[in-house]
Design an enzyme around this catalytic site. Structure first.
Site, short mmCIF file in Angstrom:
data_model
loop_
_atom_site.label_atom_id
_atom_site.label_comp_id
_atom_site.label_asym_id
_atom_site.label_seq_id
_atom_site.Cartn_x
_atom_site.Cartn_y
_atom_site.Cartn_z
CE LYS A 125 -4.03 2.03 2.25
NZ LYS A 125 -5.08 1.81 3.25
N GLY A 138 -0.81 7.68 -5.61
CA GLY A 138 -0.52 6.27 -5.36
C GLY A 138 0.42 6.04 -4.18
CG ASP A 270 -14.73 1.99 -1.93
OD1 ASP A 270 -15.80 2.48 -1.53
OD2 ASP A 270 -13.63 2.55 -1.80
CG ASN A 271 -13.00 1.49 2.13
OD1 ASN A 271 -12.19 1.16 1.27
ND2 ASN A 271 -13.13 2.74 2.52
CG ASP A 280 -9.06 -0.20 2.16
OD1 ASP A 280 -8.10 -0.99 2.10
OD2 ASP A 280 -9.60 0.28 1.15
#
Ligand code: AMP
Ligand code: MG
Length: 518
Positions: A125, A138, A270-271, A280
């Site tokens: 990550k 990113g 999405d988590n 996350d």
């Protein structure tokens, strides 16, 4: 034990599903594929800051001894058999459909198979941009990486299902962040966490395929998930049986978060892990003072959608999104019926958990009223949740006055109590003691149950904040101490941390409220 460098990595996800193998890191929509190849972007210098020995041992991974192995943890070296990719998923954010999201700063390197045949994914990550980075870089800052590294491990030791963290490295590169979204961007040290889970699939992976009307891949992804992660599910109604189990796991996870007082802060679909794991780690926090309306996420402040007390109903709402995504694969009525098992499962597990927290032999209908009285009184009195439940364990079995009760819980209180609050607390405690009197288990057994259920040490945000400030100055004493303390959250060994959040931390950024900027 195997070294990260010499391992033969599996890449079954990549081999099974269509992907974009171009390696193009330009942000873009990627229709038709479930992942895009993303080689980590090398950083200045990878320095190992922390290594999870227990996890490494469990997986049979050797601690890196040479720089090339450390480089793997920072994305500077990719082993031959790895196939680094970013997964493509979508999701509902703060209640709205957000379309394609994807791993904007997470890169899966490969699948590691342990000696016992268990397979886990290794993911970096903060290792640089991917096709899904949209307008962001990113990267991850040290602050957020330390938070994910420590907290995901802490949750594991608390017994809460979670992704894990194997390592934390510094990148030697500054990362620009506007921590409060107020135009005051500043450079912060960069860092990368290697995280580990059987799968990082989220509700959003399934939602994306349904939104694309890609029923073929949706079906295949569901089958893949069941075969690999729910192998006990067989038979005709596989999809429904599986969804029912996802419902159950999610409900259990919500109960677990309420048990320890964990607030995730960004419960977007999405988590939400398809395995029912905490995933996350962003602007999360434990509740200090018991406040069902508490949200640690500054972005969540207007609606408090993801507040402590709302998490269970948001879990249900998110499962509704998953159910909708599965409509092409199962009958609507049956999906709704499966979704509706949530409430039963949640309440059953919740009352059981609260019964354990209160040291009850069993939970009767009458006890649920007592549990509700606990919730209401705590929400009014707002004691420190963690300290309150510890003090409840040592409650004398006879109390005579409001003052006596107030004195007993004094160290857990953030404010002086009004007469009314004091009376409320007294009434709760007398009802509770009456109930304890009817327990068919010994006082000792009851106390043991309580001690196993309520943590004594939690990683409070202000402690993390202090540890991060120290690390930014190159000192790691508090970090190391917290790393030890989090492994024994139910013991009194680290009672130096057994205190309420100090006054200075109440309003300080990073100590109670956080932004998503990480
Ligand atoms: P989160 O709310 O942190 O789960 O992030 C939501 C989405 O934003 C995900 O698709 C992330 O991958 C993406 N994202 C968050 N931070 C960054 C970053 N620094 N660079 C690229 N993408 C990011
Ligand atoms: Mg996310």
């Amino acid at each position: 034990m195997k070294s990260l460098r010499s391992k033969n990595y599996k890449k079954e996800f990549v081999n099974t599903f269509p992907g974009d193998d171009s390696g193009n890191l330009q942000p873009r929509q990627t229709p038709g594929v479930l992942y895009s190849k993303a080689i980590p972007t090398p950083v200045e210098k990878v320095t190992l800051l922390a290594w999870s020995h227990e996890l490494a041992n469990e997986l049979g991974i050797q601690e890196p001894t040479e720089q090339q192995e450390v480089d793997i943890l920072g994305g500077n070296y990719v082993a031959d058999t790895m196939y680094p990719y970013a997964a493509c998923y979508a999701g509902h954010q703060f209640g709205n459909w957000a379309g394609q999201l994807g791993d904007g700063r997470a890169i899966t390197l490969g699948e590691w198979e342990t000696a016992t045949g268990k397979t886990v994914e290794l993911q970096l990550k903060g290792a640089g941009p991917t096709a899904y980075s949209r307008r962001a870089d990113g990267r991850a800052v040290l602050r957020s990486s330390v938070r994910e590294y420590l907290m995901s491990e802490a949750m594991h030791y608390l017994g809460v299902p979670t992704t894990r963290a194997l390592s934390l490295v510094a990148t030697g590169e500054p990362v620009l962040r506007d921590m409060f979204y107020n135009g005051n961007a500043a450079y912060e040290p960069g860092a990368i966490v290697m995280r580990v889970a059987p799968s990082f699939l989220r509700f959003g992976n399934f939602e994306m395929l349904n939104a694309r009307k890609d029923t073929e891949n949706l079906k295949q992804l569901v089958n893949w998930t069941i075969d690999r992660h729910y192998p006990h599910i067989q038979g005709e109604d596989r999809v429904l049986t599986w969804f029912t189990e996802v419902v159950e796991r999610t409900a259990s996870l919500m109960v677990e978060w309420q048990r320890v007082g964990f607030v995730h802060g960004v419960m977007n679909t999405d988590n939400m892990s398809i395995l029912g794991l905490t995933i996350d780690y962003g602007p999360y926090s434990f509740v200090d003072d018991f406040d069902p309306d508490f949200t640690p996420n500054t972005t969540d402040l207007p609606g408090r959608r993801y507040a402590f007390g709302k998490q269970p109903s948001i879990g249900y709402w998110n499962l509704g999104c998953l159910a909708a995504a599965l409509l092409p694969l199962a009958e609507k009525d049956k999906l709704i019926a499966a979704l509706d098992t949530y409430k039963d499962v949640y309440w059953r597990k919740y009352y059981q958990m609260m019964g354990n927290k209160l040291g009850l032999d069993k939970v009767t209908n009458e006890d649920t009223e007592l549990i509700t009285q606990f919730e209401q009184t705590l929400a009014a009195v707002k004691p420190d949740m963690t300290m309150f439940f510890q003090m409840l364990t040592d409650l004398p079995l006879f109390v005579q006055s409001t003052q006596e009760v107030e004195d007993h819980f004094k160290d857990s209180l953030y404010n002086d109590l009004t007469q009314e609050e004091s009376a409320q607390l007294f009434s709760l405690i007398t009802n509770y003691l009456e109930r304890l009197n009817k327990n068919t288990i010994t006082r000792q057994a009851s106390q043991e149950l309580m001690r196993k259920t309520s943590p004594r040490f939690i990683l409070r945000n202000y402690l993390l904040h202090q540890a991060i400030e120290e690390l930014e100055k190159g000192e790691n004493q508090l970090f190391l101490k917290l790393q030890e303390a989090m492994k024994e959250p139910y013991s009194d060994k680290f009672d130096e941390f057994f205190q309420t959040r100090p006054e200075w931390a109440s309003q300080k950024a990073g100590c109670s409220m956080l932004s998503c900027s990480s």
